[in-house]
Design a protein around this motif. Structure first.
Motif: not given
Length: 202
Positions: A24-30, A35-37, A42-43, A87-89
């Motif tokens: 899984a890839v995303g902003r959420d730390a789980s 990608l927290p920065d 998306s989460r 993914i995002g930036k």
């Protein structure tokens, strides 16, 4: 050499080995690749899933989209060694000596079986943990699904037995619910948008 992702972060490049069947890839730390920065991710943005000897990228209805080699993908996309993912930036590059290009080109994910309205409702309730950032480490329990849909535990068990057959899941034990939740998402029977609508009912 095992497959890995080259992740371009603000502080520099990082190599992350791809392990297991789903990443899984995303902003959420789980997430496996967090990608927290990156506030444009998306989460829970996308997942990489092992298909045969290679990998497939699945966009999870992300707000800003997922791109492979500068092309926005819709749903699922088989990946090849050296593919450039955005993914995002954040830029990610897949490195894999395992990838069999012919296999990836011909082995398409299975489509979802025909489902009744109630079976779809059961699947949406089963998969609801994804809204909170979980990737089916523990899908909804039978009594939780029964309470949400206003039916008995026994009725849910019967629906699940039929769904196991429709998705060709014949193993025993509680892991079947995890397999069913993952298969429902992978084949498009349940989408993140369905889960967000479902969570709004509560």
């Amino acid at each position: 050499m095992p497959a890995y992702l080259e992740v371009w972060r603000p502080e520099g490049r990082e190599r992350l080995r791809l392990q297991g069947e789903r990443v899984a890839v995303g902003r959420d730390a789980s997430n496996d690749v967090a990608l927290p920065d990156d506030t444009t991710a998306s989460r829970l943005h996308a997942v990489l899933e092992r298909v045969g000897s290679g990998w497939c990228l699945i966009d999870l209805s992300s707000h800003n989209g997922t791109f492979v080699n500068d092309e926005r993908i819709s749903g699922e996309r088989p990946l090849h060694n050296g593919d450039d993912i955005r993914i995002g930036k954040t830029r990610l590059v897949l490195h894999s000596d395992e990838a069999d290009h012919e296999l990836l080109a011909t082995e398409a994910p299975l489509r979802a079986p025909d489902l009744t309205r109630r079976e779809r409702e059961v699947l949406v309730a089963l998969c609801s943990p994804v809204v909170s950032g979980e990737m089916f480490t523990e899908p909804a329990a039978i009594h939780q699904i029964a309470a949400e849909l206003g039916v008995s535990d026994g009725a849910i068990k019967q629906h699940l037995l039929r769904l196991y057959d429709k998705f060709d899941i014949h193993e025993a034990g509680e892991h079947r619910r995890v397999r069913l939740a993952n298969e429902a998402m992978r084949r498009g029977a349940v989408r993140v948008a369905d889960l967000r609508r479902g969570s709004g009912r509560a």
